[in-house]
Design a protein around this motif. Structure first.
Motif, PDB file in Angstrom:
ATOM      1  N   ASP A 252       0.841  -1.210   0.000  1.00 58.13           N
ATOM      2  CA  ASP A 252       0.000   0.000   0.000  1.00 58.13           C
ATOM      3  C   ASP A 252       0.871   1.253   0.000  1.00 58.13           C
ATOM      4  OD1 ASP A 252      -2.271  -1.383  -0.066  1.00 58.13           O
ATOM      5  OD2 ASP A 252      -2.745  -1.206   2.085  1.00 58.13           O
ATOM      6  N   TYR A 253       1.907   1.214   0.861  1.00 55.12           N
ATOM      7  CA  TYR A 253       2.786   2.369   0.988  1.00 55.12           C
ATOM      8  C   TYR A 253       3.480   2.660  -0.345  1.00 55.12           C
ATOM      9  CZ  TYR A 253       6.829   5.176   2.286  1.00 55.12           C
ATOM     10  OH  TYR A 253       7.777   6.156   2.328  1.00 55.12           O
ATOM     11  N   SER A 256       1.034   4.012  -2.927  1.00 57.36           N
ATOM     12  CA  SER A 256       0.522   5.362  -2.684  1.00 57.36           C
ATOM     13  C   SER A 256       1.624   6.423  -2.806  1.00 57.36           C
ATOM     14  CB  SER A 256      -0.131   5.435  -1.303  1.00 57.36           C
ATOM     15  OG  SER A 256       0.851   5.218  -0.332  1.00 57.36           O
ATOM     16  N   LYS A 257       2.837   6.096  -2.343  1.00 59.77           N
ATOM     17  CA  LYS A 257       3.883   7.118  -2.293  1.00 59.77           C
ATOM     18  C   LYS A 257       4.750   7.151  -3.550  1.00 59.77           C
ATOM     19  CE  LYS A 257       3.177   8.330   2.058  1.00 59.77           C
ATOM     20  NZ  LYS A 257       2.943   9.654   2.582  1.00 59.77           N
ATOM     21  N   SER A 259       4.619   6.397  -7.237  1.00 59.58           N
ATOM     22  CA  SER A 259       3.817   5.983  -8.388  1.00 59.58           C
ATOM     23  C   SER A 259       4.662   5.276  -9.447  1.00 59.58           C
ATOM     24  CB  SER A 259       3.110   7.191  -9.005  1.00 59.58           C
ATOM     25  OG  SER A 259       4.095   8.119  -9.379  1.00 59.58           O
ATOM     26  N   GLN A 262       4.547   1.657  -8.960  1.00 57.39           N
ATOM     27  CA  GLN A 262       3.283   1.077  -9.425  1.00 57.39           C
ATOM     28  C   GLN A 262       3.347   0.766 -10.919  1.00 57.39           C
ATOM     29  OE1 GLN A 262      -0.063   3.561  -8.657  1.00 57.39           O
ATOM     30  NE2 GLN A 262      -1.521   1.925  -9.088  1.00 57.39           N
TER      31      GLN A 262
END
Lengths: 303, 229
Positions: A252-253, A256-257, A259, A262
């Motif tokens: 999650d971290y 979210s932090k 990109s 991701q």
């Protein structure tokens, strides 16, 4: 072995752990750290592998045909390719689709205009193709060569450099992980063996008396084997729990932090990872305990 | 029956024989003293009988078992036929009297219901029924040796080997232990006592085998302690 003897061995094994509490804790601690690292490595490798798979699927090989090839011959080529084991997916791109894709890519916003102006006259009439992805990029070069030699094939386009790079990186990560995990496991066996040796030294007199009274080898060894298994079991359950608690939070971290992460990584869901990691860790933990105690008792308890 | 036939034993580091051409035959139900000063080979003999050592040459047969043919995995079965008592008792210090005796039965995987019956009976026999909860350090030397005796006898061995059983005891306790051994022998167990307790050997008028520097120098029925000087 009788049930009462099994229970006796289990009780003695647990007593051994209590008696050598400090060394037992040291062994458990080592296994915890080894299996924790193993768990972390496993998660990283699985996520890396999943990203590699994505990347592998994005390496597409396009097969173009000789001009004027009949539909029948083209289908035959398709059948031949589809039978190959390396093939993961294969799609037929018709000339119309090829032109539409090209127009979209090249003219972007004006692509409808381009389509209209060339209506009825497809510039890519002879550019229909098969787009193929492979299960594994290791055989990429040979497979491309095979395609080039097929009768009726005009041209094969593939991104060989990407394929080679992905394949090499994937191998390096896999081998490096295996090596690190193997070293960690060996260290664990050594430490368990040390703990059991101390247990045997402390109980030397008792073992001698057991032997003189007529205890079988197995009966003498059983409590130490129980000790090893308990140490391994406890040592495996703690780190799996820790990694499990951390996994979703870390993912999650990162998502979210960062990109960029991701975009680079295709994260594997926790369920998928832990359905393998939990049983494997427990088996490794018990296995380490078993090997450590078996090796040590065999060495020190010659009756 | 215990038979030693031309048994020789030499330790790898030694130039002389610890036991040299020993021939002994002990019939079932006999009571035998094996005497000799230190270095005579008594301990080596005990170790050979327990198959802790292999003889350099010669043949050993105990309770119909030829040691030369005995496979390693069958050694525990042989040892269950031989009860052993040591000079220093060799009790487990962290376990009670009851647990020490029960331990002998546990290692041969006797069902718990038998252990609960046989251990109290054995403790009664050696006169320690009321001390079953005590730990070895709470007992006198004589009492500890009686616990060791109970442990050696609880599995009903065919042979009882006692290695200096009175070595650490005062005369009164020594006699008590010897009386117990005599009782055990009367019930049919072969008893072999290794000792250098001159008084006891001379008083009991049993068969006495004397060893000196690894040689058998005398084997007498109703014998006495032979002074080496």
């Amino acid at each position: 072995m009788r049930i009462s003897s099994i229970l006796y061995s289990i009780r003695q094994g647990v007593k051994n752990i209590k008696r050598n509490l400090l060394f037992s804790l040291a062994s458990v601690g080592t296994i915890i750290s080894c299996l924790f690292l193993f768990g972390v490595f496993y998660c990283v490798v699985m996520n890396f592998k999943s990203s590699m798979d994505e990347l592998e699927n994005s390496v597409v090989i396009s097969v173009f045909f000789d001009e004027g090839i009949t539909d029948e011959n083209r289908s035959l080529i398709g059948e031949q390719i589809r039978l190959r084991e390396e093939v993961n997916t294969m799609y037929y791109i018709s000339p119309e689709e090829a032109w539409e894709n090209y127009a979209k890519e090249t003219y972007k916003d004006n692509y409808e205009l381009a389509m209209e102006s060339f209506a009825g006259d497809n510039p890519l009439q002879n550019s229909d193709s098969y787009e193929i992805t492979l299960k594994n990029l290791e055989n990429h070069a040979e497979f491309v060569q095979y395609l080039r030699e097929l009768h009726g094939v005009r041209k094969v386009v593939s991104s060989e450099q990407t394929a080679d790079g992905v394949s090499a990186l994937s191998s390096i990560v896999t081998y490096a992980s295996i090596a690190i995990i193997a070293i960690l496991l060996m260290v664990s066996v050594f430490l368990i063996s040390n703990t059991i040796t101390i247990g045997i030294t402390v109980r030397k007199e008792e073992i001698q008396i057991m032997k003189l009274i007529g205890a079988t080898n197995f009966f003498v060894r059983a409590p130490f084997i129980v000790e090893g298994i308990v140490i391994g079991l406890v040592g495996s359950m703690v780190p799996v729990g820790l990694v499990y608690l951390m996994y979703d939070k870390v993912v999650d971290y990162l998502v979210s932090k960062q990109s960029i992460v991701q975009n680079l990584f295709a994260f594997v869901p926790a369920g998928e990872i832990f359905s393998v990691l939990i049983p494997v860790s427990i088996i490794i933990g018990i296995g380490l305990g078993l090997i450590g105690s078996l090796v040590t008792t065999r060495k020190h308890l010659k009756v | 029956m215990i038979v030693l036939d031309h048994v020789k034993m030499k330790y790898p580091a030694s130039k002389t024989y610890a036991l040299n051409d020993i021939n002994i035959k002990i019939e079932d139900g006999e009571f035998v003293f094996i005497v000799g000063s230190s270095g005579s080979g008594k301990t080596t003999l005990i170790k050979l009988l327990l198959k802790e050592l292999e003889p350099t040459s010669g043949k050993i047969t105990v309770a119909d078992t030829d040691y030369a043919k005995l496979k390693r995995r069958n050694i525990p079965k042989l040892r269950r036929k031989i009860g052993t008592v040591f000079q220093n008792f060799r009790l487990l210090k962290d376990r009670t009297v009851y647990e020490n005796v029960a331990f002998a039965q546990r290692v041969i995987e006797t069902p718990t219901r038998y252990i609960r019956r046989q251990v109290p009976a054995m403790l009664t026999l050696v006169g320690l029924a009321d001390k079953y909860k005590a730990y070895p350090k709470q007992l006198s030397g004589g009492e500890q040796q009686r616990v060791a005796l109970a442990r050696a006898l609880v599995n009903k061995p065919e042979i009882l080997l006692a290695d200096e059983p009175t070595g650490n005891l005062d005369p009164k306790n020594s006699w008590e232990i010897m009386r117990l051994l005599e009782d055990v022998n009367k019930k049919g167990t072969t008893v072999v006592v290794v000792t250098h307790n001159k008084e006891i050997v001379n008083m009991m008028k049993k068969r006495v085998i004397t060893l000196k520097k690894g040689e058998l120098i005398s084997d007498e029925q109703k014998g006495g302690y032979i002074d080496e000087d």
